[in-house]
Design an enzyme around this catalytic site. Structure first.
Site, PDB file in Angstrom:
ATOM      1  N   LYS A  19      11.477  43.103  67.287  1.00 25.93           N
ATOM      2  CA  LYS A  19      10.869  44.149  66.063  1.00 25.93           C
ATOM      3  C   LYS A  19       9.560  43.965  65.573  1.00 25.93           C
ATOM      4  O   LYS A  19       9.133  43.173  65.636  1.00 25.93           O
ATOM      5  CB  LYS A  19      11.935  44.958  64.860  1.00 25.93           C
ATOM      6  CG  LYS A  19      11.481  45.468  64.360  1.00 25.93           C
ATOM      7  CD  LYS A  19      12.137  47.035  65.796  1.00 25.93           C
ATOM      8  CE  LYS A  19      12.266  48.474  64.266  1.00 25.93           C
ATOM      9  NZ  LYS A  19      13.424  48.901  65.217  1.00 25.93           N
ATOM     10  N   LYS A  46      10.871  61.840  61.522  1.00 19.75           N
ATOM     11  CA  LYS A  46      11.118  62.126  62.924  1.00 19.75           C
ATOM     12  C   LYS A  46      12.504  62.735  62.588  1.00 19.75           C
ATOM     13  O   LYS A  46      12.691  63.511  63.765  1.00 19.75           O
ATOM     14  CB  LYS A  46      10.672  61.363  63.760  1.00 19.75           C
ATOM     15  CG  LYS A  46       8.886  60.872  63.270  1.00 19.75           C
ATOM     16  CD  LYS A  46       8.497  59.644  64.049  1.00 19.75           C
ATOM     17  CE  LYS A  46       9.242  58.583  64.374  1.00 19.75           C
ATOM     18  NZ  LYS A  46       8.421  57.611  62.891  1.00 19.75           N
ATOM     19  N   VAL A  47      13.154  61.900  63.151  1.00 17.72           N
ATOM     20  CA  VAL A  47      14.547  61.824  63.233  1.00 17.72           C
ATOM     21  C   VAL A  47      15.429  61.823  62.246  1.00 17.72           C
ATOM     22  O   VAL A  47      16.377  63.717  62.931  1.00 17.72           O
ATOM     23  CB  VAL A  47      16.169  60.208  63.901  1.00 17.72           C
ATOM     24  CG1 VAL A  47      17.223  60.714  63.582  1.00 17.72           C
ATOM     25  CG2 VAL A  47      14.373  59.099  63.904  1.00 17.72           C
ATOM     26  N   ASP A  54      14.092  63.868  50.206  1.00 18.43           N
ATOM     27  CA  ASP A  54      13.155  63.484  50.998  1.00 18.43           C
ATOM     28  C   ASP A  54      12.160  62.795  49.790  1.00 18.43           C
ATOM     29  O   ASP A  54      11.526  63.571  49.229  1.00 18.43           O
ATOM     30  CB  ASP A  54      12.549  64.285  52.624  1.00 18.43           C
ATOM     31  CG  ASP A  54      11.378  63.086  53.113  1.00 18.43           C
ATOM     32  OD1 ASP A  54      12.224  62.882  53.817  1.00 18.43           O
ATOM     33  OD2 ASP A  54      10.356  62.616  53.193  1.00 18.43           O
ATOM     34  N   ALA A  99      19.298  55.374  60.307  1.00 10.98           N
ATOM     35  CA  ALA A  99      18.495  54.076  59.705  1.00 10.98           C
ATOM     36  C   ALA A  99      19.139  52.528  60.068  1.00 10.98           C
ATOM     37  O   ALA A  99      19.951  52.840  60.126  1.00 10.98           O
ATOM     38  CB  ALA A  99      18.965  54.456  58.128  1.00 10.98           C
TER      39      ALA A  99
END
Ligand SMILES: NC(=O)C1=CN([C@@H]2O[C@H](COP(=O)(O)OP(=O)(O)OC[C@H]3O[C@@H](n4cnc5c(N)ncnc54)[C@H](O)[C@@H]3O)[C@@H](O)[C@H]2O)C=CC1
Ligand SMILES: O=C(O)CCC(=O)C(=O)O
Length: 390
Positions: free
Chosen positions: A101, A204-205, A224, A283
């Protein structure tokens, strides 16, 4: 450049800061990492860390996250945890890649520039194929168009640039499949119609997941940091959408809680406040620590392991590196349903938390492959060396 005296003072402060930082080797040892690379490019302000956790199954792969981390320690901790999660994700998704990552320390709304991503391209390219990366929180497929001009180590580029496109689409689909499997296990039907799902983070997801859930006839509660995003969804489907404050979304009385923002949301503070039957979200690293998976199990809340249900993006980018086939990606992503059911059943049969059941499968698989890779494939006389992957 400041005066010499200032430089000395600054140096002293920096040394004090460095002395506060944890020992990187000790952290690598704790999590079992192979390599950590710090990247700094002064002109573009790039500060990034690449962590390669484990390459038993193949070169490392994992998205690149951009967040205004408050400290280098916070960024380091995130990249170490995320890259380890990728090793498990690759193991369970049965792709020939290992865990890695990248994190960029910066505000995606303020600090991005094409040149910064070209610098990313040069750093990642310098790893010579040991690490491939694409989008994650705070980065978009378009950012990697710039990076890809400098090296071929990028995935999930827009299709117009030869990539497989937005990975958040298969990721959201995989999460939906996970929810369907959980519904089958808990309520005897894979339909989510009439179910209430609380979604934390509609980036996005999360936004694609909300769209799919609304199509299925579920109702959603969204939260959010960006309030306009929530308001847009409320306007689009007023009957099916409610809005929650960000700090209490996990407390919503619902069938499924779907964390789709940052990790660590299942922790000592939030665990007792959950009012859902299941946790299924995109997540990464939803459990602050493994023991929180045990505690969820003890509370009778079914947890769909994050690295299993959010593997759709990985499946897509791994496929891209082997010659992208949309149907193959769709089929593998849909198969997340079967894997979640299998893990729920194993958890019930062996009376172990779902996260432990998933971990066991990964460890078994990795040991099998590691054993296989110890075999030498042959001997290349021309190169005068052994050949083979291991
Ligand atoms: N993009 C992908 O394909 C994949 C993403 N993931 C994971 O899914 C999660 C979301 O990723 P993306 O949608 O790509 O990121 P994103 O950056 O597009 O969206 C994240 C959203 O969460 C919101 N947010 C941040 N903190 C929040 C909080 N405390 N409460 C509520 N909302 C908050 C942000 O405002 C943003 O709208 C991340 O953990 C990521 O690592 C996992 C697999 C693949
Ligand atoms: O998008 C990628 O590059 C790989 C997927 C990934 O980073 C993730 O699943 O967290």
């Amino acid at each position: 450049m400041g005066s010499l005296k200032m430089d000395h003072l600054e140096l002293k402060e920096k040394r004090a800061e460095i002395a506060q930082m944890r020992d990187v080797f000790a952290l690598m040892e704790e999590h079992g990492h192979e390599q950590v690379v710090f990247c700094r490019h002064a002109r573009t302000g790039l500060k990034a860390i690449v962590a390669i956790h484990n390459t038993t199954l193949g070169p490392a792969i994992g998205g690149c996250r951009m967040i205004p981390y408050e400290t280098t320690d916070e960024a380091l901790e995130d990249v170490l945890r995320l890259s380890k999660g990728m090793t498990y994700k690759c193991g369970l998704a049965d792709v020939d890649f290992g865990g890695g990552k990248m994190v960029i320390i910066g505000d995606p709304a303020e600090d991005k520039s094409p040149e910064m991503f070209r610098a990313v391209g040069r750093f990642v390219g310098g790893l010579n194929g040991r690490f491939f990366t694409g989008t994650d929180m705070g980065t978009e497929p378009e950012d990697f168009i710039h990076a890809a001009r400098e090296s071929a180590s990028f995935v999930g580029l827009p299709q117009s640039h030869g990539g497989s496109g937005d990975t958040s689409i298969p990721t959201a689909l995989g999460v939906l499949q996970g929810m369907r499997a959980i519904a089958t296990h808990l309520w005897g039907t894979s339909s989510l119609a009439g179910k209430k799902v609380a979604v934390q983070g509609i980036g996005k997801v999360g936004s694609k997941l909300v769209e799919m859930l609304l199509e299925e006839g579920a109702s959603v509660v969204v939260a959010d940091l960006c309030e306009e995003r929530c308001a847009e969804w409320k306007q689009r489907a007023p009957e099916q959408v409610e809005i929650s404050q960000v700090d209490v979304i996990h407390q919503v009385d619902c069938d499924i809680f779907a964390p789709c923002a940052r990790g660590g949301i299942i922790n000592d503070r939030t665990l007792d406040e959950l009012q859902c039957r299941a946790v299924v979200g995109s997540a990464n690293n939803q459990l602050e620590a493994d023991r929180h998976g045990d505690l969820l199990h003890a509370r009778g809340i079914l947890y769909a392991p994050d690295y299993l249900v959010n593997a759709g993006g990985l499946i897509q980018v791994a496929d891209e590196l082997e010659g992208y086939q949309a149907e193959r990606v769709l089929a593998k992503t849909k198969a997340i349903y079967d894997m979640v059911l299998e893990i729920c059943e194993r958890s019930k049969r062996e009376n172990i938390p779902t996260c432990r059941a998933a971990d066991r499968i990964v460890v078994e698989r990795m040991e099998n492959i590691a054993d296989l890779r110890r075999m030498i494939l042959g001997y290349d006389r021309n190169q005068n060396r052994k050949v083979g992957r291991g």
